[in-house]
Design a protein around this motif. Structure first.
Motif, PDB file in Angstrom:
ATOM      1  N   PHE A 138      33.905  61.126  72.595  1.00 30.93           N
ATOM      2  CA  PHE A 138      33.583  59.749  72.948  1.00 30.93           C
ATOM      3  C   PHE A 138      33.658  59.583  74.464  1.00 30.93           C
ATOM      4  O   PHE A 138      34.408  60.294  75.138  1.00 30.93           O
ATOM      5  CB  PHE A 138      34.563  58.769  72.302  1.00 30.93           C
ATOM      6  N   THR A 139      32.906  58.631  74.975  1.00 30.04           N
ATOM      7  CA  THR A 139      33.027  58.237  76.373  1.00 30.04           C
ATOM      8  C   THR A 139      33.982  57.051  76.451  1.00 30.04           C
ATOM      9  O   THR A 139      33.789  56.041  75.759  1.00 30.04           O
ATOM     10  CB  THR A 139      31.664  57.853  76.967  1.00 30.04           C
ATOM     11  N   LEU A 140      35.006  57.184  77.264  1.00 29.54           N
ATOM     12  CA  LEU A 140      36.053  56.164  77.385  1.00 29.54           C
ATOM     13  C   LEU A 140      35.704  55.197  78.516  1.00 29.54           C
ATOM     14  O   LEU A 140      35.474  55.614  79.651  1.00 29.54           O
ATOM     15  CB  LEU A 140      37.393  56.847  77.648  1.00 29.54           C
ATOM     16  N   LYS A 141      35.679  53.902  78.184  1.00 28.23           N
ATOM     17  CA  LYS A 141      35.352  52.874  79.175  1.00 28.23           C
ATOM     18  C   LYS A 141      36.403  51.763  79.135  1.00 28.23           C
ATOM     19  O   LYS A 141      36.914  51.419  78.064  1.00 28.23           O
ATOM     20  CB  LYS A 141      33.964  52.276  78.903  1.00 28.23           C
TER      21      LYS A 141
ATOM     22  N   GLU B  60      33.885  53.686  83.760  1.00 28.72           N
ATOM     23  CA  GLU B  60      33.719  54.813  82.838  1.00 28.72           C
ATOM     24  C   GLU B  60      34.719  55.893  83.231  1.00 28.72           C
ATOM     25  O   GLU B  60      34.594  56.525  84.281  1.00 28.72           O
ATOM     26  CB  GLU B  60      32.298  55.353  82.880  1.00 28.72           C
ATOM     27  N   ILE B  61      35.719  56.096  82.386  1.00 30.61           N
ATOM     28  CA  ILE B  61      36.847  56.962  82.717  1.00 30.61           C
ATOM     29  C   ILE B  61      36.530  58.436  82.534  1.00 30.61           C
ATOM     30  O   ILE B  61      36.944  59.289  83.317  1.00 30.61           O
ATOM     31  CB  ILE B  61      38.065  56.591  81.828  1.00 30.61           C
ATOM     32  N   GLY B  62      35.788  58.761  81.505  1.00 30.94           N
ATOM     33  CA  GLY B  62      35.511  60.159  81.193  1.00 30.94           C
ATOM     34  C   GLY B  62      35.366  60.326  79.694  1.00 30.94           C
ATOM     35  O   GLY B  62      35.134  59.358  78.969  1.00 30.94           O
ATOM     36  N   GLN B  63      35.518  61.546  79.229  1.00 30.48           N
ATOM     37  CA  GLN B  63      35.353  61.830  77.818  1.00 30.48           C
ATOM     38  C   GLN B  63      36.684  62.153  77.152  1.00 30.48           C
ATOM     39  O   GLN B  63      37.611  62.621  77.802  1.00 30.48           O
ATOM     40  CB  GLN B  63      34.368  62.988  77.610  1.00 30.48           C
ATOM     41  N   VAL B  64      36.731  61.891  75.856  1.00 31.29           N
ATOM     42  CA  VAL B  64      37.927  62.165  75.074  1.00 31.29           C
ATOM     43  C   VAL B  64      37.484  62.616  73.689  1.00 31.29           C
ATOM     44  O   VAL B  64      36.477  62.124  73.159  1.00 31.29           O
ATOM     45  CB  VAL B  64      38.830  60.907  74.984  1.00 31.29           C
TER      46      VAL B  64
ATOM     47  N   GLU C  86      48.511  62.638  79.312  1.00 28.31           N
ATOM     48  CA  GLU C  86      47.205  63.161  79.696  1.00 28.31           C
ATOM     49  C   GLU C  86      46.514  62.231  80.676  1.00 28.31           C
ATOM     50  O   GLU C  86      45.952  62.661  81.677  1.00 28.31           O
ATOM     51  CB  GLU C  86      46.322  63.358  78.455  1.00 28.31           C
ATOM     52  N   ARG C  87      46.573  60.922  80.363  1.00 33.04           N
ATOM     53  CA  ARG C  87      45.822  59.952  81.159  1.00 33.04           C
ATOM     54  C   ARG C  87      46.435  58.576  80.920  1.00 33.04           C
ATOM     55  O   ARG C  87      46.743  58.221  79.789  1.00 33.04           O
ATOM     56  CB  ARG C  87      44.362  59.969  80.710  1.00 33.04           C
ATOM     57  N   ALA C  88      46.619  57.799  81.977  1.00 31.08           N
ATOM     58  CA  ALA C  88      47.238  56.481  81.836  1.00 31.08           C
ATOM     59  C   ALA C  88      46.613  55.498  82.815  1.00 31.08           C
ATOM     60  O   ALA C  88      46.224  55.866  83.926  1.00 31.08           O
ATOM     61  CB  ALA C  88      48.742  56.559  82.063  1.00 31.08           C
ATOM     62  N   ALA C  89      46.541  54.236  82.387  1.00 33.62           N
ATOM     63  CA  ALA C  89      46.146  53.144  83.267  1.00 33.62           C
ATOM     64  C   ALA C  89      47.383  52.332  83.609  1.00 33.62           C
ATOM     65  O   ALA C  89      48.211  52.049  82.731  1.00 33.62           O
ATOM     66  CB  ALA C  89      45.106  52.260  82.599  1.00 33.62           C
TER      67      ALA C  89
END
Length: 305
Positions: A212-215, A188-192, A144-147
Motif C-alpha cells: 500500500f502507499t501510505l498517505k 505521501e510517506i512511502g510504501q508499506v 520502523e516509522r513514526a509521525a
C-alpha cells in the motif's frame, strides 16, 4: 598458527567464545553477551520485531543491545527526520524513520507501521501497529516509522484556510455548504506491506500481504461541527486526535438519529479501523463521521492500494 575450539556449521553452531572475541577484537568494541539466541538470530524476523516480542522476557538479558547491534548495519540511516507537508508555524509535524532511542519533548507519536513501537526507558511499553500515544519528555526506543505532531500555536489556528488548507466543499460538490471542515496538504510517506485483514483486526495471522502507499493529512474543524456522515473510501484509514476533543461515530443509516457507536477521541488516541475487507482491494465502511466537540485537529492515516 593457533587454532580455536571446534564448532559445527548450521543452526547448531556454538556461540562465539572469549577466545574468538579476543582475536576478532570484539571485546574492545563492546562486551557482547553470548547467548544462543543472539548467535542464531533468525534471518526472517527483524531485530525490531524480535526485540518487541522479547521485551519483557528474562531469557533475553541482552535486550538493551538490540539497537547497538542494528546500528552496525551501514545501509540504514537511523532517525532519518523530515518535516511533513502540513508543518507550519502553528503545527509541528515530523516524520522519523528507522527510529532508535529518539527523545520526544512533547508530541503525539503515531506508529506508522505494521510492527510494534517500543517506548520508554526503565519501564518500556508497546504501542501497537497503527496506534499512538502522547509523549512528554519520553523516548521512542525503536520503531520502523513514526509521525510526531503537536499544535504549538493555538491562537488563530482556525485561519487554516488562509494558510493553504482547502475547504472540503471545494472537492465534493454534495458537501454541505455550511460545514466548516478543512483539509491540509497531503504527504505521501512511502510504501508499506500489510495484510488488509490484519490491518482491520479481522485476523491476527498475515497470509495475504500486499503493498500500500501510505498517505497522511490533517483535518481541522471548530467546535460542534458535524463533519458529514459518509460510507465510501477507496482506501483503508484510521484517525488520530492531535488537538481538542472529538468523536468517531457509526450509524445504521445516513441519519444521526441512528447512531449506534460513539468513540471518544482525546488527544493522542487512535481508533480501531471501521472498515471490513470484502475482497482483493475491496472493503466496506459503515455510515460514519467525525464530530468535533471542541476546536479540533486530527490526523488521517490512509493506505492506498
Amino acid at each position: 598458527m593457533p587454532t580455536g575450539p571446534a564448532s559445527t556449521a548450521g543452526d547448531g553452531a556454538a556461540p562465539p567464545s572469549n577466545w574468538y572475541r579476543r582475536r576478532l577484537g570484539l571485546c574492545k568494541l563492546v562486551l557482547m553477551p553470548t547467548s544462543d539466541a543472539m548467535w542464531r538470530k533468525p534471518s526472517s524476523v527483524s531485530l525490531q520485531k524480535s526485540g518487541a516480542r522479547a521485551l519483557f522476557s528474562s531469557t533475553h538479558p541482552w535486550l538493551h543491545m538490540l539497537e547497538l547491534w542494528n546500528l552496525w548495519d551501514p545501509t540504514t540511516v537511523k532517525n532519518a527526520t523530515r518535516d511533513l507537508a502540513f508543518a507550519d508555524e502553528f503545527i509541528s509535524a515530523k516524520l522519523v524513520e528507522n527510529v532508535v532511542d529518539y527523545d520526544v519533548s512533547d508530541a503525539v507519536v503515531v506508529n506508522l507501521g505494521p510492527s510494534p513501537m517500543v517506548t520508554g526507558t526503565e519501564h518500556p511499553a508497546i504501542v501497537p501497529a497503527w496506534k499512538s500515544t502522547w509523549l512528554k519528555g519520553g523516548r521512542i526506543k525503536s520503531a520502523e516509522r513514526a509521525a510526531l505532531i503537536k499544535v504549538v500555536k493555538a491562537t488563530n489556528l482556525g485561519g487554516a484556510q488562509f494558510r493553504g488548507w482547502d475547504w472540503l466543499g471545494n472537492r465534493i460538490r454534495s458537501f454541505p455548504r455550511d460545514t466548516p471542515l478543512f483539509i491540509s496538504a497531503q504527504d505521501e510517506i512511502g510504501q508499506v506491506r500489510v495484510d488488509p485483514r490484519v490491518f482491520t483486526n479481522e485476523t491476527a495471522e498475515s497470509i495475504a500481504e500486499q503493498t500500500f502507499t501510505l498517505k497522511l493529512n490533517l483535518w481541522w474543524s471548530p467546535g460542534d461541527t458535524d463533519c458529514f456522515i459518509h460510507n465510501e473510501h477507496p482506501f483503508l484509514e484510521v484517525h488520530t486526535q492531535i488537538h481538542g476533543l472529538g468523536r468517531m461515530q457509526k450509524f445504521a443509516e445516513r441519519d444521526q438519529l441512528t447512531l449506534y457507536e460513539d468513540v471518544v477521541m482525546p488527544i493522542g488516541y487512535s481508533h480501531d479501523p471501521f472498515c471490513r475487507v470484502t475482497g482483493y482491494n475491496q472493503w466496506t465502511y459503515p455510515w460514519h463521521r467525525y464530530y468535533a466537540d471542541t476546536d479540533s485537529v486530527w490526523l488521517a492515516v490512509e493506505l492506498h492500494p
